[in-house]
Design an enzyme around this catalytic site. Structure first.
Site, PDB file in Angstrom:
ATOM      1  N   LYS A 191      41.945 -59.396  34.801  1.00 45.56           N
ATOM      2  CA  LYS A 191      40.473 -60.111  35.092  1.00 45.56           C
ATOM      3  C   LYS A 191      39.827 -61.150  34.662  1.00 45.56           C
ATOM      4  O   LYS A 191      39.397 -61.690  35.066  1.00 45.56           O
ATOM      5  CB  LYS A 191      39.699 -58.877  34.233  1.00 45.56           C
ATOM      6  CG  LYS A 191      39.819 -57.467  34.342  1.00 45.56           C
ATOM      7  CD  LYS A 191      38.803 -56.721  33.621  1.00 45.56           C
ATOM      8  CE  LYS A 191      39.219 -55.397  33.609  1.00 45.56           C
ATOM      9  NZ  LYS A 191      38.711 -54.763  34.443  1.00 45.56           N
ATOM     10  N   CYS A 208      33.793 -46.331  35.307  1.00 47.43           N
ATOM     11  CA  CYS A 208      34.441 -45.939  33.778  1.00 47.43           C
ATOM     12  C   CYS A 208      33.055 -46.221  32.467  1.00 47.43           C
ATOM     13  O   CYS A 208      33.413 -45.935  31.521  1.00 47.43           O
ATOM     14  CB  CYS A 208      36.033 -46.429  33.601  1.00 47.43           C
ATOM     15  SG  CYS A 208      36.821 -46.286  34.099  1.00 47.43           S
ATOM     16  N   GLN A 240      35.188 -58.502  30.604  1.00 50.17           N
ATOM     17  CA  GLN A 240      34.213 -59.070  30.680  1.00 50.17           C
ATOM     18  C   GLN A 240      33.895 -60.323  30.713  1.00 50.17           C
ATOM     19  O   GLN A 240      32.844 -60.286  31.010  1.00 50.17           O
ATOM     20  CB  GLN A 240      33.232 -58.580  31.233  1.00 50.17           C
ATOM     21  CG  GLN A 240      33.871 -56.348  31.539  1.00 50.17           C
ATOM     22  CD  GLN A 240      33.880 -56.962  33.001  1.00 50.17           C
ATOM     23  OE1 GLN A 240      33.404 -57.506  33.530  1.00 50.17           O
ATOM     24  NE2 GLN A 240      35.420 -55.217  33.626  1.00 50.17           N
ATOM     25  N   HIS A 271      33.116 -48.923  27.519  1.00 48.72           N
ATOM     26  CA  HIS A 271      33.987 -48.204  28.762  1.00 48.72           C
ATOM     27  C   HIS A 271      34.720 -47.937  28.022  1.00 48.72           C
ATOM     28  O   HIS A 271      35.686 -47.136  26.917  1.00 48.72           O
ATOM     29  CB  HIS A 271      35.115 -49.467  29.320  1.00 48.72           C
ATOM     30  CG  HIS A 271      35.968 -49.767  30.416  1.00 48.72           C
ATOM     31  ND1 HIS A 271      37.203 -49.250  30.287  1.00 48.72           N
ATOM     32  CD2 HIS A 271      36.299 -49.911  30.936  1.00 48.72           C
ATOM     33  CE1 HIS A 271      37.454 -49.266  31.589  1.00 48.72           C
ATOM     34  NE2 HIS A 271      36.773 -49.385  32.512  1.00 48.72           N
ATOM     35  N   ASP A 275      35.616 -56.234  22.036  1.00 53.62           N
ATOM     36  CA  ASP A 275      36.835 -55.443  24.189  1.00 53.62           C
ATOM     37  C   ASP A 275      35.806 -56.655  24.865  1.00 53.62           C
ATOM     38  O   ASP A 275      35.253 -56.835  25.493  1.00 53.62           O
ATOM     39  CB  ASP A 275      35.684 -54.584  24.087  1.00 53.62           C
ATOM     40  CG  ASP A 275      36.565 -54.075  25.963  1.00 53.62           C
ATOM     41  OD1 ASP A 275      36.779 -54.968  26.564  1.00 53.62           O
ATOM     42  OD2 ASP A 275      36.527 -53.628  25.887  1.00 53.62           O
TER      43      ASP A 275
HETATM   44  N1  PMP Z   1      36.964 -52.576  29.346  1.00 46.79           N
HETATM   45  C1  PMP Z   1      36.071 -53.237  29.699  1.00 46.79           C
HETATM   46  C2  PMP Z   1      35.230 -53.691  29.139  1.00 46.79           C
HETATM   47  C3  PMP Z   1      36.540 -53.001  31.450  1.00 46.79           C
HETATM   48  O1  PMP Z   1      35.649 -53.393  31.841  1.00 46.79           O
HETATM   49  C4  PMP Z   1      37.793 -52.676  31.078  1.00 46.79           C
HETATM   50  C5  PMP Z   1      37.905 -53.111  32.801  1.00 46.79           C
HETATM   51  N2  PMP Z   1      37.233 -52.112  33.407  1.00 46.79           N
HETATM   52  C6  PMP Z   1      38.496 -52.120  30.211  1.00 46.79           C
HETATM   53  C7  PMP Z   1      38.259 -52.366  29.511  1.00 46.79           C
HETATM   54  C8  PMP Z   1      40.116 -51.517  30.699  1.00 46.79           C
HETATM   55  O2  PMP Z   1      40.562 -53.040  30.998  1.00 46.79           O
HETATM   56  P1  PMP Z   1      42.202 -52.053  31.730  1.00 46.79           P
HETATM   57  O3  PMP Z   1      42.372 -51.285  32.386  1.00 46.79           O
HETATM   58  O4  PMP Z   1      42.905 -53.820  32.426  1.00 46.79           O
HETATM   59  O5  PMP Z   1      42.674 -52.476  30.559  1.00 46.79           O
END
Ligand code: PMP
Length: 406
Positions: free
Chosen positions: A226, A364, A203, A123, A200
């Site tokens: 999430k 993203c 997910q 991401h 990270d």
């Molecule tokens: N890493 C991953 C794999 C994600 O899916 C996301 C959110 N789509 C993020 C980081 C960022 O999370 P947040 O916007 O809650 O900080």
């Protein structure tokens, strides 16, 4: 506890609403999850009955709010099986957790020419913070490539290590491909080279049991929103030895021991990294959400979602022109796809008119889109409350759009 889907859905009032006069089919759980009544009530209850700033007050309410906040830290510790609450830093979410680590780790542990290894499926929030550091400090990013099924190439990963490698930062589960990366194995490889690993978990935390000690992760990050908790709160787990070595991130109240104009000393862990008034209401909501999923059982949630995702994959594959991106054997509850020549944005917009919420675009993860040779996908991502009927509605919706496009 029995996995009673009717009872579970009744805990999420929003799932009962309609959009454009159609029942809502919410399949955008990868972006954020809906909140059970229990979480909303815990938040409301604290605002109504226990609201006071934490840690600094002698009065009754402040002490009660502090106890709630610190009990939430213990709930998080237990949930990921960290050794100590000193290792649980509250942040605004995954993004802030990674930025915190990138800034403090690069500042204290890296020199010009040193390298951070990330993967092809990260991401943006696990790419750009390292690039910001790279610009300031002349460090470099190395990228683990993947195959066409969306699996990281572990031989290539091994070859990326050199004496300049200082950190590996990799996602546990891809938010686009659904790939569950073999992070335990990847951590063992990194440790064999004396390199720590940040995982990270944005997910993974909502979908499977995670034990940071069993993984031997040095750092593990995730977002509350999430995992059925509130927005604006997240976690940075770090091994105590590592967190001790890192300098503070932001300055302000809470993170200090003693301040004078000549010299300031810093608070102990985890408060050293928590400048300012924390989101103590958010941490209560997060703890409530973790209690909620724990009561269902993370194994039960994983099994239910696995079965639902397998069903969805089978049904989607019946659609002519269907292309699914991400074919790892180890896959979470995310399905990214394109159908024929229909633009992902058109498909998403028309599904929306049928009450079906999916995400469209690059998710993203633009470098991953470049690797796949596409601009974007439609993504259906499932949560613990989704059903086969909702999958059927998605499939019927796609069929309808496909016919419109001839
Ligand atoms: N890493 C991953 C794999 C994600 O899916 C996301 C959110 N789509 C993020 C980081 C960022 O999370 P947040 O916007 O809650 O900080």
């Amino acid at each position: 506890m029995m996995y009673d889907i009717g009872k579970i859905r009744a805990d999420f009032p929003i799932l009962g609403r309609t959009v454009y006069g159609k029942p809502l089919v919410y399949l955008d759980n990868g972006a954020t999850t809906q909140k059970p009544r229990q979480v909303v009530e815990a938040i409301t209850n604290e605002y109504y009955n226990t609201n006071a700033n934490v840690h600094r007050g002698v009065h009754f309410l402040s002490q009660q709010a502090t106890e709630l906040h610190e009990a939430s830290r213990e709930t998080v510790r237990k949930f990921i099986n960290a050794r100590s609450t000193a290792e649980i830093v509250f942040t605004r979410g995954t993004t802030e957790s990674i930025n915190l680590l990138a800034a403090t780790f690069c500042q204290s542990q890296m020199k010009e020419g040193d390298e951070v290894i990330v993967s092809a499926m990260e991401h943006h929030s696990n790419i750009v913070p390292w690039q910001l550091q790279a610009m300031q400090r002349g460090i470099r990013l190395r990228v683990i490539p993947m195959d066409d099924r969306g699996c990281l190439l572990l031989d290539e990963y091994e070859r990326l290590f050199s004496p300049r490698t200082k950190l590996v930062s990799v996602t546990h589960v891809s938010n686009v491909l659904g790939t569950i990366n073999p992070v335990a194995q990847m951590i063992a490889t990194a440790h064999a080279h004396g390199v720590p690993v940040l995982v990270d978990g944005a997910q993974s935390i909502p979908h499977m049991p995670v034990d940071v000690q069993a993984l031997d992760a040095d750092f593990y990050v995730f977002s509350g929103h999430k995992v059925y908790g509130p927005t604006g709160v997240g976690v940075l787990y770090g091994k105590e030895d590592w967190l001790d070595k890192l300098p503070p991130y932001q300055g302000g109240g809470e993170m200090i021991q003693h301040v004078s104009f000549e010299k300031t000393t810093f608070n102990e862990l985890p408060f050293k990294f928590e400048a300012g008034t924390p989101d103590y209401i958010g941490t209560t909501g997060l703890a409530c959400a973790l209690d909620y999923v724990s009561a269902l059982g993370m194994d039960a949630i994983a099994a239910y979602e696995h079965e639902l995702t397998a069903y969805a994959t089978r049904r989607l594959m019946e659609i002519p022109g269907m292309r699914i991106f991400g074919e790892s054997q180890q896959k979470g509850s995310v399905i990214s796809f394109l159908v024929g020549n229909i633009h992902h944005f058109d498909l998403g917009t028309l599904l929306d008119r049928l009450g079906i919420a999916v995400r469209t675009g690059h998710h993203c993860a633009q470098p991953l889109m470049t690797r796949l040779g596409i601009e974007g996908t439609v993504r259906a991502s499932f949560g613990l409350y989704n059903t086969r009927e909702e999958v059927d509605a998605l499939v019927a919706g796609i069929e309808r759009v496909r016919k419109m496009f001839g």
